[in-house]
Design a protein around this motif. Structure first.
Motif, short mmCIF file in Angstrom:
data_model
loop_
_atom_site.label_atom_id
_atom_site.label_comp_id
_atom_site.label_asym_id
_atom_site.label_seq_id
_atom_site.Cartn_x
_atom_site.Cartn_y
_atom_site.Cartn_z
N LYS A 191 47.84 28.51 44.35
CA LYS A 191 46.97 29.50 45.00
C LYS A 191 47.16 30.88 44.38
O LYS A 191 46.21 31.60 44.13
CB LYS A 191 47.22 29.55 46.51
CG LYS A 191 46.56 28.40 47.25
CD LYS A 191 46.53 28.69 48.74
CE LYS A 191 45.77 27.67 49.54
NZ LYS A 191 46.06 26.28 49.25
N VAL A 192 48.42 31.26 44.15
CA VAL A 192 48.71 32.54 43.51
C VAL A 192 48.07 32.57 42.12
O VAL A 192 47.41 33.55 41.75
CB VAL A 192 50.23 32.80 43.42
CG1 VAL A 192 50.53 34.05 42.61
CG2 VAL A 192 50.84 32.92 44.81
N ALA A 193 48.23 31.50 41.37
CA ALA A 193 47.67 31.44 40.01
C ALA A 193 46.14 31.53 40.04
O ALA A 193 45.54 32.22 39.21
CB ALA A 193 48.11 30.16 39.31
N GLN A 194 45.51 30.84 41.00
CA GLN A 194 44.05 30.91 41.11
C GLN A 194 43.59 32.32 41.45
O GLN A 194 42.63 32.83 40.89
CB GLN A 194 43.55 29.92 42.17
CG GLN A 194 43.67 28.47 41.76
CD GLN A 194 43.39 27.51 42.92
OE1 GLN A 194 43.42 27.88 44.10
NE2 GLN A 194 43.13 26.26 42.59
N ALA A 195 44.29 32.96 42.39
CA ALA A 195 43.93 34.32 42.80
C ALA A 195 44.13 35.29 41.63
O ALA A 195 43.28 36.14 41.38
CB ALA A 195 44.76 34.74 44.01
N GLN A 196 45.24 35.16 40.93
CA GLN A 196 45.50 36.02 39.77
C GLN A 196 44.43 35.83 38.70
O GLN A 196 43.97 36.80 38.10
CB GLN A 196 46.88 35.74 39.17
CG GLN A 196 48.01 36.28 40.02
CD GLN A 196 49.38 35.89 39.51
OE1 GLN A 196 49.55 34.84 38.87
NE2 GLN A 196 50.37 36.72 39.80
N ALA A 197 44.02 34.59 38.49
CA ALA A 197 42.99 34.31 37.48
C ALA A 197 41.67 34.97 37.87
O ALA A 197 40.98 35.53 37.01
CB ALA A 197 42.81 32.80 37.31
N LEU A 198 41.32 34.93 39.15
CA LEU A 198 40.07 35.56 39.60
C LEU A 198 40.14 37.08 39.46
O LEU A 198 39.17 37.72 39.02
CB LEU A 198 39.76 35.17 41.05
CG LEU A 198 39.22 33.76 41.21
CD1 LEU A 198 39.28 33.33 42.67
CD2 LEU A 198 37.80 33.65 40.68
N ALA A 199 41.27 37.68 39.82
CA ALA A 199 41.43 39.13 39.66
C ALA A 199 41.34 39.51 38.18
O ALA A 199 40.67 40.48 37.82
CB ALA A 199 42.77 39.59 40.25
N SER A 200 41.99 38.74 37.32
CA SER A 200 41.93 39.00 35.87
C SER A 200 40.52 38.83 35.33
O SER A 200 40.09 39.60 34.47
CB SER A 200 42.88 38.06 35.13
OG SER A 200 44.21 38.33 35.49
N GLU A 201 39.82 37.83 35.82
CA GLU A 201 38.44 37.60 35.39
C GLU A 201 37.55 38.78 35.78
O GLU A 201 36.71 39.23 35.00
CB GLU A 201 37.92 36.29 36.00
CG GLU A 201 36.48 35.96 35.67
CD GLU A 201 36.24 35.61 34.20
OE1 GLU A 201 35.07 35.64 33.78
OE2 GLU A 201 37.21 35.30 33.48
N PHE A 202 37.73 39.27 37.01
CA PHE A 202 36.95 40.42 37.47
C PHE A 202 37.15 41.60 36.52
O PHE A 202 36.20 42.18 36.01
CB PHE A 202 37.37 40.79 38.89
CG PHE A 202 36.57 41.93 39.46
CD1 PHE A 202 35.51 41.68 40.30
CD2 PHE A 202 36.85 43.25 39.13
CE1 PHE A 202 34.74 42.73 40.81
CE2 PHE A 202 36.10 44.29 39.63
CZ PHE A 202 35.04 44.04 40.47
N ILE A 203 38.41 41.95 36.28
CA ILE A 203 38.73 43.09 35.41
C ILE A 203 38.26 42.81 33.98
O ILE A 203 37.71 43.68 33.31
CB ILE A 203 40.24 43.39 35.46
CG1 ILE A 203 40.61 43.88 36.87
CG2 ILE A 203 40.64 44.42 34.42
CD1 ILE A 203 42.09 43.84 37.18
#
Length: 169
Positions: free
Chosen positions: A9-21
Motif C-alpha cells: 500500500k505504501v509503495a502504491q501510494a508513493q508511486a501515485l504521488a511520484s506519478e502526479f509530480i
C-alpha cells in the motif's frame, strides 16, 4: 501504528504521488519556458486538478494536493488528519529534514492515508515566493482570489500530495 502498514500500500501510494509530480513538473517547466509565469499559473490551475482526477479515475485511489496555505481553497484545504501531518512536516523540515524525505502513512477510520510533502524548488519561487512580480500577483488574483500560497522560501514544505483508499473489510 504509523508507517507499519503493508509495504504494498505504501509503495502504491508513493508511486501515485511520484506519478502526479512526474506529470505536473515538466508541464509547469514547459509553460514557464514558453509563456512565462502567467502561462504557468494557467497551466497549474487547469492541469494539476486534471492530473489528480485522471490518477484517481485510473487507480481507484483518491489523489489530491493539500496545503496549510492553500492556493485553491475548494480543492487544496486539508482535512483534520492531513492538517496534523502537514504541521508535523513543517516541524520536521524546520529541524533539518528535507521535504523530499517527508512522508507519512496511517490507517484511519477504515482508510489507508498517505501524505508526501512537496518542497519549494527554485521554479516554485516565481509564483509561491516572497518577491512576486506585478504580473504574477495580478494573474494569481485572477485565478485564485483567495490565494494564501505565497511567501515561501527555498526548501520549505509548500504542501503535500494526499493519497487515500478505503480498506476492504
Amino acid at each position: 501504528a504509523a508507517d507499519s502498514l503493508p509495504d504494498t500500500k505504501v509503495a502504491q501510494a508513493q508511486a501515485l504521488a511520484s506519478e502526479f509530480i512526474g506529470q505536473l513538473k515538466p508541464q509547469l517547466k514547459e509553460a514557464m519556458t514558453s509563456g512565462g509565469p502567467g502561462n504557468a499559473i494557467e497551466v497549474c490551475a487547469s492541469v494539476a486538478p486534471a492530473i489528480a482526477e485522471s490518477l484517481t479515475a485510473s487507480s481507484g485511489w483518491t489523489v489530491k494536493r493539500v496545503s496549510l496555505n492553500a492556493r485553491n481553497a475548494s480543492r487544496a484545504t486539508p482535512d483534520a488528519w492531513e492538517r496534523q501531518v502537514l504541521e508535523q512536516f513543517d516541524l520536521r523540515q524546520a529541524a533539518g529534514e528535507a521535504p523530499a524525505d517527508l512522508h507519512y502513512s496511517q490507517e484511519v477510520n477504515g482508510q489507508f492515508r498517505y501524505l508526501q510533502a512537496q518542497g519549494v524548488d527554485t521554479i516554485c519561487l516565481t509564483c509561491h515566493g516572497q518577491a512576486l512580480t506585478t504580473l504574477v500577483s495580478d494573474t494569481l488574483q485572477q485565478y485564485y482570489p483567495d490565494d494564501r500560497a505565497t511567501g515561501y522560501s527555498l526548501g520549505q514544505v509548500r504542501g503535500a500530495i494526499s493519497v487515500s483508499k478505503g480498506l476492504s473489510p
